[in-house]
Design an enzyme around this catalytic site. Structure first.
Site, PDB file in Angstrom:
ATOM      1  N   ASP A  63      59.811  -1.634  33.118  1.00 33.49           N
ATOM      2  CA  ASP A  63      60.690  -0.580  33.609  1.00 33.49           C
ATOM      3  C   ASP A  63      60.035   0.734  33.222  1.00 33.49           C
ATOM      4  O   ASP A  63      59.979   1.084  32.036  1.00 33.49           O
ATOM      5  CB  ASP A  63      62.078  -0.705  32.971  1.00 33.49           C
ATOM      6  CG  ASP A  63      63.022   0.409  33.367  1.00 33.49           C
ATOM      7  OD1 ASP A  63      62.595   1.345  34.071  1.00 33.49           O
ATOM      8  OD2 ASP A  63      64.199   0.360  32.953  1.00 33.49           O
ATOM      9  N   ASN A  90      52.093   2.828  40.872  1.00 31.35           N
ATOM     10  CA  ASN A  90      52.654   2.780  42.215  1.00 31.35           C
ATOM     11  C   ASN A  90      54.175   2.923  42.240  1.00 31.35           C
ATOM     12  O   ASN A  90      54.740   3.405  43.221  1.00 31.35           O
ATOM     13  CB  ASN A  90      52.242   1.459  42.887  1.00 31.35           C
ATOM     14  CG  ASN A  90      53.020   1.199  44.155  1.00 31.35           C
ATOM     15  OD1 ASN A  90      52.787   1.812  45.190  1.00 31.35           O
ATOM     16  ND2 ASN A  90      53.989   0.287  44.070  1.00 31.35           N
ATOM     17  N   TYR A 163      62.168  14.666  45.680  1.00 36.05           N
ATOM     18  CA  TYR A 163      61.010  13.783  45.871  1.00 36.05           C
ATOM     19  C   TYR A 163      59.708  14.556  46.045  1.00 36.05           C
ATOM     20  O   TYR A 163      58.724  14.300  45.340  1.00 36.05           O
ATOM     21  CB  TYR A 163      61.240  12.878  47.078  1.00 36.05           C
ATOM     22  CG  TYR A 163      60.052  11.997  47.401  1.00 36.05           C
ATOM     23  CD1 TYR A 163      59.777  10.863  46.637  1.00 36.05           C
ATOM     24  CD2 TYR A 163      59.191  12.311  48.457  1.00 36.05           C
ATOM     25  CE1 TYR A 163      58.678  10.062  46.920  1.00 36.05           C
ATOM     26  CE2 TYR A 163      58.097  11.521  48.743  1.00 36.05           C
ATOM     27  CZ  TYR A 163      57.848  10.395  47.970  1.00 36.05           C
ATOM     28  OH  TYR A 163      56.757   9.612  48.256  1.00 36.05           O
ATOM     29  N   LYS A 167      56.095  14.719  43.571  1.00 34.05           N
ATOM     30  CA  LYS A 167      54.717  14.370  43.918  1.00 34.05           C
ATOM     31  C   LYS A 167      53.768  15.546  43.676  1.00 34.05           C
ATOM     32  O   LYS A 167      52.604  15.347  43.328  1.00 34.05           O
ATOM     33  CB  LYS A 167      54.649  13.884  45.362  1.00 34.05           C
ATOM     34  CG  LYS A 167      55.414  12.581  45.595  1.00 34.05           C
ATOM     35  CD  LYS A 167      54.943  11.453  44.672  1.00 34.05           C
ATOM     36  CE  LYS A 167      55.627  10.128  44.976  1.00 34.05           C
ATOM     37  NZ  LYS A 167      55.138   9.023  44.117  1.00 34.05           N
ATOM     38  N   THR A 198      57.920   0.429  54.872  1.00 33.93           N
ATOM     39  CA  THR A 198      58.405  -0.240  53.662  1.00 33.93           C
ATOM     40  C   THR A 198      59.921  -0.040  53.580  1.00 33.93           C
ATOM     41  O   THR A 198      60.523   0.630  54.422  1.00 33.93           O
ATOM     42  CB  THR A 198      57.763   0.361  52.397  1.00 33.93           C
ATOM     43  OG1 THR A 198      58.157   1.742  52.287  1.00 33.93           O
ATOM     44  CG2 THR A 198      56.243   0.277  52.443  1.00 33.93           C
TER      45      THR A 198
END
Length: 240
Positions: A63, A90, A163, A167, A198
């Site tokens: 985790d 990832n 998000y 990044k 995905t």
């Protein structure tokens, strides 16, 4: 103890999607794969699928939001293979978007904290836990899975104010690690897999997980004189 001449790669979030495709791709070229995932059932299923394809794989409970879990994962790898040759960070999340949670003017700061804990702090936790094992390898590589949505130059994709900045910060953290490790054999880079079908994208994207995994596999197998601290996709360097 595993074959000391065989390289080992830990892929976080490797039970599905791009992570699984990276694991499969590295396994196909001879790596032993440490499948890092939180969910026990999905982790074990991923290991079995990889083994069914002739890949040497083992599961690692991980985790990325837990310091203790990252430390335990490092012990598992040390006991199994003795070192780590490749780390692919990832595991990542998009964060909740309902109710304008990621629109700047209505940004939910709890969503930002949750996304950062996985996408940035999680990378730092896992990387720092694994660095002692990576330093034992001859040509260690770290690949951080980023997104061109984090590019301040390109400003691509929808407005996701938790998000996308996560990044951007991940790219900056990648550069900082590269600076620290400049005098060592540890090479660190960030990768953009592109818009991949995905769970994250609702399987509505044009690229396959295997296509998305290709850049990570390339960066994970760079020669010793390869680039450091960069941000790359299939076409080359991404402005960020």
């Amino acid at each position: 103890m595993a074959d000391v001449n065989k390289k080992t790669a830990l892929v976080t979030g490797a039970n599905k999607g791009i992570g699984y495709a990276i694991a499969q791709g590295l396994g196909a070229i001879g790596f032993t794969i440490a499948v890092g995932a939180r969910d026990t059932t999905r982790r074990e299923e991923a290991v079995e699928r990889l083994r069914a394809n002739g890949i040497d794989a083992f599961g690692v409970a991980l985790d990325v939001t837990s310091d203790d879990s990252a430390a335990t994962a490092a012990k598992t790898i040390e006991q199994t293979t003795g070192r780590l040759d490749v780390l692919v960070n990832n595991a990542g999340i998009g964060g909740r978007v309902d109710g304008g949670a990621q629109i700047p003017s209505t940004l939910d700061l709890d969503v930002v904290r949750t996304v950062l804990d996985t996408n940035v702090f999680g990378v730092v936790r896992v990387t720092n836990a694994m660095l002692p094992l990576l330093r034992r390898a001859e040509s260690p590589r770290i690949v951080n899975m980023s997104s061109n949505m984090g590019s301040l130059t390109l400003q691509t994709g929808p407005q996701l104010a938790a998000y996308a900045p996560s990044k951007s910060m991940l790219n900056s953290i990648t550069a900082q690690y590269a600076r620290e490790l400049a005098g060592t054999n540890v090479i660190v880079n960030a990768a953009c897999p592109g818009y991949v079908a995905t769970d994250f994208t609702g399987h509505a994207a044009p690229r396959t997980p295997e296509q998305g995994a290709a850049i990570a596999i390339r960066l994970a197998t760079l020669p010793d004189d390869g680039p450091r601290g960069g941000f790359f996709d299939d076409e080359g360097v991404i402005p960020w």
